[in-house]
Design a protein around this motif. Structure first.
Motif, PDB file in Angstrom:
ATOM      1  N   LEU A  42       0.860  -1.176   0.000  1.00 31.94           N
ATOM      2  CA  LEU A  42       0.000   0.000   0.000  1.00 31.94           C
ATOM      3  C   LEU A  42       0.898   1.230   0.000  1.00 31.94           C
ATOM      4  N   THR A  43       0.615   2.172  -0.887  1.00 36.15           N
ATOM      5  CA  THR A  43       1.410   3.402  -0.975  1.00 36.15           C
ATOM      6  C   THR A  43       0.534   4.576  -0.570  1.00 36.15           C
ATOM      7  N   LEU A  44       0.873   5.196   0.543  1.00 33.98           N
ATOM      8  CA  LEU A  44       0.154   6.367   1.045  1.00 33.98           C
ATOM      9  C   LEU A  44       0.938   7.606   0.631  1.00 33.98           C
ATOM     10  N   SER A  45       0.291   8.516  -0.110  1.00 38.08           N
ATOM     11  CA  SER A  45       1.008   9.720  -0.549  1.00 38.08           C
ATOM     12  C   SER A  45       0.114  10.947  -0.433  1.00 38.08           C
ATOM     13  N   PHE A  46       0.768  12.101  -0.324  1.00 38.83           N
ATOM     14  CA  PHE A  46       0.077  13.380  -0.118  1.00 38.83           C
ATOM     15  C   PHE A  46       0.496  14.357  -1.212  1.00 38.83           C
ATOM     16  N   SER A  47      -0.496  14.995  -1.841  1.00 40.75           N
ATOM     17  CA  SER A  47      -0.215  15.995  -2.869  1.00 40.75           C
ATOM     18  C   SER A  47      -0.180  17.381  -2.242  1.00 40.75           C
ATOM     19  N   THR A  48       0.115  18.383  -3.061  1.00 40.66           N
ATOM     20  CA  THR A  48       0.195  19.762  -2.580  1.00 40.66           C
ATOM     21  C   THR A  48      -1.183  20.257  -2.145  1.00 40.66           C
ATOM     22  N   GLU A  49      -1.196  21.029  -1.064  1.00 40.86           N
ATOM     23  CA  GLU A  49      -2.458  21.558  -0.517  1.00 40.86           C
ATOM     24  C   GLU A  49      -3.199  22.387  -1.561  1.00 40.86           C
ATOM     25  N   ARG A  50      -4.538  22.160  -1.632  1.00 42.44           N
ATOM     26  CA  ARG A  50      -5.385  22.919  -2.548  1.00 42.44           C
ATOM     27  C   ARG A  50      -6.633  23.364  -1.807  1.00 42.44           C
ATOM     28  N   ASN A  51      -6.893  24.666  -1.832  1.00 42.62           N
ATOM     29  CA  ASN A  51      -8.082  25.233  -1.173  1.00 42.62           C
ATOM     30  C   ASN A  51      -8.186  24.808   0.287  1.00 42.62           C
ATOM     31  N   GLY A  52      -7.042  24.780   0.964  1.00 41.60           N
ATOM     32  CA  GLY A  52      -7.041  24.450   2.389  1.00 41.60           C
ATOM     33  C   GLY A  52      -7.123  22.970   2.689  1.00 41.60           C
ATOM     34  N   LEU A  53      -7.134  22.126   1.648  1.00 39.55           N
ATOM     35  CA  LEU A  53      -7.220  20.672   1.847  1.00 39.55           C
ATOM     36  C   LEU A  53      -6.008  19.990   1.225  1.00 39.55           C
ATOM     37  N   VAL A  54      -5.582  18.902   1.851  1.00 42.97           N
ATOM     38  CA  VAL A  54      -4.446  18.138   1.341  1.00 42.97           C
ATOM     39  C   VAL A  54      -4.955  16.843   0.712  1.00 42.97           C
ATOM     40  N   PRO A  55      -4.826  16.668  -0.607  1.00 42.78           N
ATOM     41  CA  PRO A  55      -5.256  15.419  -1.257  1.00 42.78           C
ATOM     42  C   PRO A  55      -4.429  14.230  -0.761  1.00 42.78           C
ATOM     43  N   VAL A  56      -5.112  13.144  -0.430  1.00 50.20           N
ATOM     44  CA  VAL A  56      -4.465  11.934   0.061  1.00 50.20           C
ATOM     45  C   VAL A  56      -4.767  10.793  -0.898  1.00 50.20           C
ATOM     46  N   SER A  57      -3.742   9.987  -1.185  1.00 49.51           N
ATOM     47  CA  SER A  57      -3.918   8.849  -2.074  1.00 49.51           C
ATOM     48  C   SER A  57      -3.404   7.590  -1.385  1.00 49.51           C
ATOM     49  N   LEU A  58      -4.195   6.500  -1.474  1.00 49.59           N
ATOM     50  CA  LEU A  58      -3.771   5.207  -0.937  1.00 49.59           C
ATOM     51  C   LEU A  58      -3.912   4.195  -2.064  1.00 49.59           C
ATOM     52  N   ARG A  59      -2.761   3.684  -2.549  1.00 53.80           N
ATOM     53  CA  ARG A  59      -2.766   2.810  -3.714  1.00 53.80           C
ATOM     54  C   ARG A  59      -2.365   1.388  -3.304  1.00 53.80           C
ATOM     55  N   HIS A  60      -3.169   0.424  -3.745  1.00 57.45           N
ATOM     56  CA  HIS A  60      -2.887  -0.983  -3.429  1.00 57.45           C
ATOM     57  C   HIS A  60      -2.280  -1.689  -4.630  1.00 57.45           C
ATOM     58  N   GLN A  61      -1.239  -2.489  -4.378  1.00 55.23           N
ATOM     59  CA  GLN A  61      -0.642  -3.347  -5.400  1.00 55.23           C
ATOM     60  C   GLN A  61      -0.423  -4.725  -4.776  1.00 55.23           C
ATOM     61  N   LEU A  66       3.195  -6.682  -8.212  1.00 56.12           N
ATOM     62  CA  LEU A  66       4.577  -6.270  -8.001  1.00 56.12           C
ATOM     63  C   LEU A  66       5.548  -7.229  -8.686  1.00 56.12           C
ATOM     64  N   ALA A  67       5.242  -8.511  -8.651  1.00 60.90           N
ATOM     65  CA  ALA A  67       6.101  -9.496  -9.306  1.00 60.90           C
ATOM     66  C   ALA A  67       6.119  -9.272 -10.817  1.00 60.90           C
ATOM     67  N   GLU A  68       4.957  -8.926 -11.383  1.00 61.30           N
ATOM     68  CA  GLU A  68       4.883  -8.661 -12.815  1.00 61.30           C
ATOM     69  C   GLU A  68       5.677  -7.404 -13.181  1.00 61.30           C
ATOM     70  N   LEU A  69       5.558  -6.360 -12.346  1.00 61.07           N
ATOM     71  CA  LEU A  69       6.334  -5.141 -12.583  1.00 61.07           C
ATOM     72  C   LEU A  69       7.832  -5.427 -12.520  1.00 61.07           C
ATOM     73  N   GLU A  70       8.234  -6.259 -11.546  1.00 61.85           N
ATOM     74  CA  GLU A  70       9.645  -6.624 -11.421  1.00 61.85           C
ATOM     75  C   GLU A  70      10.108  -7.422 -12.650  1.00 61.85           C
ATOM     76  N   ARG A  71       9.228  -8.333 -13.126  1.00 62.95           N
ATOM     77  CA  ARG A  71       9.574  -9.110 -14.312  1.00 62.95           C
ATOM     78  C   ARG A  71       9.779  -8.198 -15.522  1.00 62.95           C
ATOM     79  N   GLN A  72       8.854  -7.233 -15.686  1.00 66.26           N
ATOM     80  CA  GLN A  72       8.964  -6.303 -16.810  1.00 66.26           C
ATOM     81  C   GLN A  72      10.234  -5.453 -16.704  1.00 66.26           C
ATOM     82  N   TYR A  73      10.533  -5.045 -15.480  1.00 68.43           N
ATOM     83  CA  TYR A  73      11.726  -4.233 -15.261  1.00 68.43           C
ATOM     84  C   TYR A  73      12.984  -5.027 -15.602  1.00 68.43           C
TER      85      TYR A  73
END
Length: 198
Positions: A42-61, A66-73
């Motif tokens: 899970l990747t938790l990330s925060f974008s730049t504040e906009r209109n007093g709010l901070v966008p939050v993203s939680l991405r699942h892999q 991940l194994a497929e991404l590693e294979r491609q890499y």
């Protein structure tokens, strides 16, 4: 910080553990990575504040994703290494080209040259009045005979200029000779170093 602590506790109940004690900048975004026993991510990330709010993203892999991404890499790795090697070679060649010694151009000065001022790409001096034009014409002949091409020339008794080029080098010869004071002569180069001699 409050959101990070919230997810640490909430995800911890599902056996997710943060891989770092605090967020780190990834693509200029504060980011925290969580992994579980199945090796999902899970990747938790925060974008730049906009209109007093901070966008939050939680991405699942998933572990499979991940194994497929590693294979491609890994499959693309030889190509990436070859590209990096090619770029390194280009940068090395460009650096060597930019720092290689400039070709030297010999310039014969008259015996009566005085008040000489010389740098690697410019020679200035004075000679007796009435002598500058003949000297410029002699240089003109010398350089043309050694393969220099004449771009322009204007030779008058009191002033003159000659522009010459060869390969990636260029020379400019200028003089003023009023007949009342010693003549002033200047020869300058681009893409070459000047060496004077008598």
């Amino acid at each position: 910080d409050a959101v990070v602590e919230f997810y640490k506790k909430a995800l911890g109940r599902g056996q997710w553990q943060s891989t770092l004690d605090k967020t780190v900048d990834i693509d200029e975004k504060p980011t925290m990575i969580f992994r579980n026993p199945n090796k999902d991510m899970l990747t938790l990330s925060f974008s730049t504040e906009r209109n007093g709010l901070v966008p939050v993203s939680l991405r699942h892999q998933s572990a499979a994703d991940l194994a497929e991404l590693e294979r491609q890499y890994q499959a693309k790795l030889p190509e990436l290494k070859a590209e990096m090697k090619r770029r390194d070679a280009q940068e090395t060649a460009a650096f060597a080209e930019a720092h290689k010694p400039l070709p030297k151009v010999a310039v014969a000065l008259p015996n009566d040259a005085n008040e000489l001022e010389q740098t690697s790409d410019s020679i200035k001096f004075k000679v007796g009045q009435g002598k500058a034009k003949a000297m410029a014409e002699a240089w003109r002949t010398q350089f043309r005979e050694s393969g220099w091409k004449e771009g322009m020339a204007s030779l008058q008794t009191m002033a003159g200029v000659i522009a010459l080029s060869k390969d990636k080098m260029s020379l400019t010869i200028q003089y003023t000779d009023t007949g009342f004071t010693p003549a002033e002569v200047n020869i300058s180069a681009m893409g070459a170093e000047l060496e004077s001699g008598k």
